[in-house]
Design an enzyme around this catalytic site. Structure first.
Site, PDB file in Angstrom:
ATOM      1  N   THR A  92      -9.190   2.966  11.806  1.00 30.20           N
ATOM      2  CA  THR A  92      -9.566   3.721  12.996  1.00 30.20           C
ATOM      3  C   THR A  92     -11.022   3.479  13.400  1.00 30.20           C
ATOM      4  O   THR A  92     -11.329   3.403  14.591  1.00 30.20           O
ATOM      5  CB  THR A  92      -9.321   5.224  12.749  1.00 30.20           C
ATOM      6  OG1 THR A  92      -7.961   5.403  12.350  1.00 30.20           O
ATOM      7  CG2 THR A  92      -9.574   6.037  13.998  1.00 30.20           C
ATOM      8  N   LYS A  97       0.875  -1.178   0.000  1.00 28.52           N
ATOM      9  CA  LYS A  97       0.000   0.000   0.000  1.00 28.52           C
ATOM     10  C   LYS A  97       0.908   1.222   0.000  1.00 28.52           C
ATOM     11  O   LYS A  97       1.586   1.516   0.982  1.00 28.52           O
ATOM     12  CB  LYS A  97      -0.920   0.008   1.219  1.00 28.52           C
ATOM     13  CG  LYS A  97      -1.840   1.215   1.242  1.00 28.52           C
ATOM     14  CD  LYS A  97      -2.672   1.281   2.499  1.00 28.52           C
ATOM     15  CE  LYS A  97      -3.257   2.669   2.646  1.00 28.52           C
ATOM     16  NZ  LYS A  97      -3.893   2.854   3.958  1.00 28.52           N
ATOM     17  N   GLY A 124      -8.309   8.812   9.414  1.00 27.87           N
ATOM     18  CA  GLY A 124      -8.619   8.816  10.838  1.00 27.87           C
ATOM     19  C   GLY A 124      -9.686   9.808  11.258  1.00 27.87           C
ATOM     20  O   GLY A 124      -9.975   9.935  12.444  1.00 27.87           O
ATOM     21  N   ALA A 134      -9.704   5.403   3.895  1.00 31.65           N
ATOM     22  CA  ALA A 134      -9.522   6.566   4.772  1.00 31.65           C
ATOM     23  C   ALA A 134     -10.811   7.360   4.967  1.00 31.65           C
ATOM     24  O   ALA A 134     -11.494   7.717   4.007  1.00 31.65           O
ATOM     25  CB  ALA A 134      -8.430   7.506   4.254  1.00 31.65           C
ATOM     26  N   GLY A 135     -11.092   7.628   6.228  1.00 38.51           N
ATOM     27  CA  GLY A 135     -12.171   8.536   6.591  1.00 38.51           C
ATOM     28  C   GLY A 135     -13.513   7.887   6.861  1.00 38.51           C
ATOM     29  O   GLY A 135     -14.431   8.553   7.326  1.00 38.51           O
TER      30      GLY A 135
END
Lengths: 64, 267
Positions: free
Chosen positions: B211, B101, B162, B188-189
């Site tokens: 996260t 990644k 995150g 992400a997010g």
């Protein structure tokens, strides 16, 4: 020599496996780069080091 | 019998469309249970310097069932293409895995990837034989360039890493999905399973979360919920959503409604 970004005392005759022993690092769980040479833990050679070598010793950690 | 809707990345097939990270967990037992509950078959890990004078390891690899899981080392923390290439080679030496990644992120404040540096690093890493999954801003032009460079997927962000803010970049992610010829992994997010469902409904091939699971009050329960969210989103995408309308459209027949005479309402 530099080990993981920090200056490290060099002694003539020091080898890579000797360095790991000095640092109490188990080769089985790490990978090592000596300048542009990359070694898996299981195949780290006992090569002689020089005072100009830049050495990186890494492990896996949690990440996303 | 082959799975009827498998995800194929670089010639490998997966039945799960949820990828998970291994960071931020309170302990390895919770992490392992969360991964199991998520059903994920691809897990990300990071590469870090050994803390000299502190021998041993954190036991992460021992906690992962590597017979079942595809490891996806990342280059998190790398600010330049050269740093990313170096970490990639260390990751390959460490894990024996050539999947990567790719993250090239110069600014830690927003953790937004450098598009030029990412493309340059991807070109070098593909040339070195890596299977490259680059983390990118949702930019269709960049995604095409990364495909041409030989990347195995593209991984556009939904919102900052995150942040848990969900699919804020929805319209831009759609532009990546619409023309992609490699799998699109929204990364992400994402904060809750409905965020993941939305990404899959939109046509993303998979999502990656870390996260959202690790910081949930019950990470294992949230991992199970994300698994269901991804499955629901994918099923909805395959089923094909109804067209959105500006106005209402009655579901019941409009003719033949029994009525009482009311002089103020037209018949």
């Amino acid at each position: 020599m530099t080990v993981n970004g920090q200056p490290h005392t060099f002694a003539p005759g020091l080898t890579l496996l000797g360095l790991l022993r000095t640092l109490s690092v188990d080769p089985a769980r790490v990978a090592v780069a000596v300048n542009d040479d990359f070694y898996p833990g299981a195949r780290i050679p006992d090569r002689e080091l020089t005072e100009r070598d830049v050495i990186e010793i890494v492990r896996i950690t949690g990440g996303g | 019998m082959p799975h009827p809707d498998a995800l194929t990345i670089a010639g490998q097939t997966f039945t799960s469309r949820l990828m998970v990270g291994t960071g931020k967990y309170a302990d390895l037992h919770v992490m392992r249970d969360a991964i199991d509950a998520s059903g994920a078959q691809i897990v990300t890990v990071a590469i870090r310097r050994v803390e000299l004078g502190a021998p041993g390891h954190d036991g992460l690899l021992d906690a992962l069932d590597l017979d079942r899981l595809q490891l996806l080392p990342n280059t998190a923390g790398c600010r330049t293409p050269d740093e990313a290439v170096r970490v990639a080679k260390l990751a390959r030496a460490l894990t024996g895995v050539n999947w990567l990644k790719l993250e090239v992120i110069p600014d830690p404040r927003w953790l937004l990837p450098d598009p030029v540096g990412t493309l340059r690093a991807a070109e070098m890493l593909v040339g070195e034989g890596f299977t490259v999954l680059p983390y990118i801003q949702p930019d269709g032009v960049l995604a095409r360039a990364l495909e041409r460079a030989g990347c195995a997927t593209v991984m556009p962000l939904a919102s900052p890493i995150g942040s848990g803010r969900g699919l804020r970049a929805r319209e831009l992610v759609k532009t990546v999905i619409d023309d992609a010829t490699v799998p699109v992994v929204v990364d992400a997010g994402l904060g809750v399973p409905s965020d993941a469902a939305q990404a899959l409904e939109l046509g993303a091939d998979a999502v990656l979360v870390n996260t959202a699971l690790a910081e949930a009050r019950d990470p294992v329960g949230m991992a199970r919920a994300f698994r269901l969210g991804v499955e629901a989103g994918r099923a909805a995408y395959l089923a094909g959503r109804m067209p959105a309308r500006d106005g209402a459209s009655a579901s019941s027949p409009t003719a033949g409604v029994p009525r009482l005479p009311d002089p103020e309402v037209p018949a």
